[in-house]
Design a protein around this motif. Structure first.
Motif, mmCIF file in Angstrom:
data_model
loop_
_atom_site.group_PDB
_atom_site.id
_atom_site.type_symbol
_atom_site.label_atom_id
_atom_site.label_comp_id
_atom_site.label_asym_id
_atom_site.label_seq_id
_atom_site.Cartn_x
_atom_site.Cartn_y
_atom_site.Cartn_z
ATOM 1 N N GLY A 17 0.821 -1.190 0.000
ATOM 2 C CA GLY A 17 0.000 0.000 0.000
ATOM 3 C C GLY A 17 0.864 1.252 0.000
ATOM 4 O O GLY A 17 2.064 1.212 -0.268
ATOM 5 N N GLY A 18 0.235 2.372 0.288
ATOM 6 C CA GLY A 18 0.981 3.618 0.379
ATOM 7 C C GLY A 18 1.068 4.361 -0.933
ATOM 8 O O GLY A 18 0.578 3.913 -1.971
ATOM 9 N N GLU A 19 1.698 5.517 -0.848
ATOM 10 C CA GLU A 19 1.857 6.373 -2.010
ATOM 11 C C GLU A 19 3.199 6.090 -2.682
ATOM 12 O O GLU A 19 4.011 5.308 -2.210
ATOM 13 N N GLY A 20 3.424 6.789 -3.791
ATOM 14 C CA GLY A 20 4.695 6.647 -4.481
ATOM 15 C C GLY A 20 4.592 5.753 -5.688
ATOM 16 O O GLY A 20 3.544 5.163 -5.978
ATOM 17 N N PRO A 21 5.683 5.635 -6.440
ATOM 18 C CA PRO A 21 5.692 4.787 -7.635
ATOM 19 C C PRO A 21 5.297 3.353 -7.309
ATOM 20 O O PRO A 21 5.641 2.823 -6.249
ATOM 21 N N VAL A 22 4.574 2.737 -8.251
ATOM 22 C CA VAL A 22 4.147 1.344 -8.082
ATOM 23 C C VAL A 22 5.233 0.432 -8.627
ATOM 24 O O VAL A 22 5.645 0.551 -9.788
ATOM 25 N N VAL A 23 5.695 -0.500 -7.802
ATOM 26 C CA VAL A 23 6.699 -1.485 -8.189
ATOM 27 C C VAL A 23 6.064 -2.865 -8.080
ATOM 28 O O VAL A 23 5.602 -3.259 -7.003
ATOM 29 N N VAL A 24 6.017 -3.585 -9.181
ATOM 30 C CA VAL A 24 5.451 -4.933 -9.210
ATOM 31 C C VAL A 24 6.589 -5.926 -9.396
ATOM 32 O O VAL A 24 7.339 -5.845 -10.384
ATOM 33 N N LEU A 25 6.712 -6.860 -8.460
ATOM 34 C CA LEU A 25 7.817 -7.811 -8.425
ATOM 35 C C LEU A 25 7.316 -9.195 -8.823
ATOM 36 O O LEU A 25 6.395 -9.743 -8.197
ATOM 37 N N ARG A 44 9.875 -0.316 0.417
ATOM 38 C CA ARG A 44 8.524 0.123 0.782
ATOM 39 C C ARG A 44 8.461 1.592 1.180
ATOM 40 O O ARG A 44 7.410 2.229 1.029
ATOM 41 N N ALA A 45 9.545 2.156 1.689
ATOM 42 C CA ALA A 45 9.547 3.579 2.008
ATOM 43 C C ALA A 45 9.571 4.385 0.712
ATOM 44 O O ALA A 45 10.557 4.378 -0.019
ATOM 45 N N GLY A 46 8.453 5.041 0.392
ATOM 46 C CA GLY A 46 8.390 5.870 -0.802
ATOM 47 C C GLY A 46 7.849 5.183 -2.035
ATOM 48 O O GLY A 46 7.700 5.812 -3.077
ATOM 49 N N ASN A 47 7.555 3.884 -1.949
ATOM 50 C CA ASN A 47 7.003 3.140 -3.084
ATOM 51 C C ASN A 47 5.839 2.272 -2.606
ATOM 52 O O ASN A 47 5.784 1.872 -1.444
ATOM 53 N N ARG A 48 4.934 1.971 -3.503
ATOM 54 C CA ARG A 48 3.936 0.928 -3.269
ATOM 55 C C ARG A 48 4.459 -0.333 -3.945
ATOM 56 O O ARG A 48 4.611 -0.371 -5.174
ATOM 57 N N ARG A 262 21.769 -4.792 -1.534
ATOM 58 C CA ARG A 262 22.364 -4.200 -2.730
ATOM 59 C C ARG A 262 21.329 -4.066 -3.835
ATOM 60 O O ARG A 262 21.252 -3.032 -4.516
ATOM 61 N N LEU A 263 20.504 -5.088 -4.035
ATOM 62 C CA LEU A 263 19.487 -5.040 -5.068
ATOM 63 C C LEU A 263 18.472 -3.942 -4.772
ATOM 64 O O LEU A 263 18.074 -3.184 -5.679
ATOM 65 N N SER A 264 18.035 -3.822 -3.527
ATOM 66 C CA SER A 264 17.090 -2.763 -3.163
ATOM 67 C C SER A 264 17.676 -1.394 -3.464
ATOM 68 O O SER A 264 16.986 -0.513 -3.990
#
Length: 274
Positions: A17-25, A44-48, A262-264
């Motif tokens: 949830g939350g605001e920010g760019p949507v990242v689908v993994l 998760r900080a700054g992204n959904r 590192r990936l994050s």
């Protein structure tokens, strides 16, 4: 974990949830959304962040229609549509359905990230991929393969999880991944159908389509990958019009398990810059 009913069956997913760019993994075969647990924590900080569990053998609910790679591509597109996800950063590791999604449906995506994955003619990839294909074709071989992979002393074998990671995956996570295949004949039927209905031309077709994906694209490759040739990372980055390559050391295919911090950091920087 929420679920959504799609045309071919029920899909569960994690959603911060939350605001920010949507990242689908998107994950690979015999994994579920848990493979992204540490990466999600870093993003998760700054992204959904949304991570569906696809019908790759670790799903809990059998599909209403037998899955194939082409059907999974349609499921991913339908998933994005039903949740009304737009300007998505689509990220995939190990498997490569995201390549075809990006080539055929670029309007949904803002960015594409391909992480040590099947590409070109490396399909199915490596010895583990070929072993899975054989086990799905020989009567009785699939349950035997799953039982063997379930033995804790054998989990580091180069035909199993040991081919995918340099470091042991926690036993509770591996147990979670293998349990549906071990306990549910309907899940085994889904898995068998998926792996016996591969179109070997799919990724070559996708590669041609990626030449027209003129949006920010990042290719992340493990320098010690045993299944995905290192040269394929460079080739993918070069054919994408806005492609760039980052190589991560001290990791095999599942960078999300070996080097999640590192990936994050790489993903956060890519999203912020683009």
């Amino acid at each position: 974990m929420p679920e959504i009913e799609l045309s071919a069956g029920t899909i569960s997913y994690d959603d911060t949830g939350g605001e920010g760019p949507v990242v689908v993994l998107l994950h690979g075969l015999v994994h579920d959304a848990a493979v992204w647990r540490d990466v999600t924590a870093g993003l998760r900080a700054g992204n959904r962040v949304i991570a569906p569990t696809l019908p790759y053998g670790s799903h809990r609910t059998p599909m209403d229609r037998p899955p194939t790679p082409d059907l999974v591509i349609n499921l991913i597109v339908e998933f994005l549509d039903r949740l009304d996800l737009r300007d998505v950063t689509l990220v995939e590791s190990d498997c490569s359905r995201a390549q075809t999604v990006a080539a055929q449906h670029p309007e949904r995506l803002a960015r594409l990230v391909l992480i040590s994955c099947e590409a070109f003619d490396n399909y199915p990839p490596g010895l583990p991929g070929k072993m899975i294909g054989a086990a799905c074709r020989v009567p009785g071989a699939l349950p035997l393969m799953v039982r063997v992979l379930g033995f804790k002393p054998l989990r580091r074998l180069p035909v199993g999880i040991g081919a995918l990671t340099k470091r042991p995956v926690p036993d509770e996570i591996v147990d979670r991944w293998l349990r549906p295949l071990r306990t549910d004949p309907a899940i085994r039927r889904d898995f068998r159908h998926y792996n016996t209905n591969i179109r070997r031309s799919e990724l070559l077709e996708a590669a041609e389509g990626l030449r027209k994906f003129d949006k920010p694209a990042l290719v992340v490759w493990a320098t010690e990958d045993l299944m995905m040739p290192r040269a394929h990372g460079r080739r993918l980055a070069e054919l994408l019009p806005q492609g760039r390559l980052v190589e991560i050391e001290d990791s095999r295919t599942l960078i999300a398990e070996d080097r999640p911090e590192r990936l994050s950091a790489v993903l956060k920087e890519f999203i912020a810059q683009t």
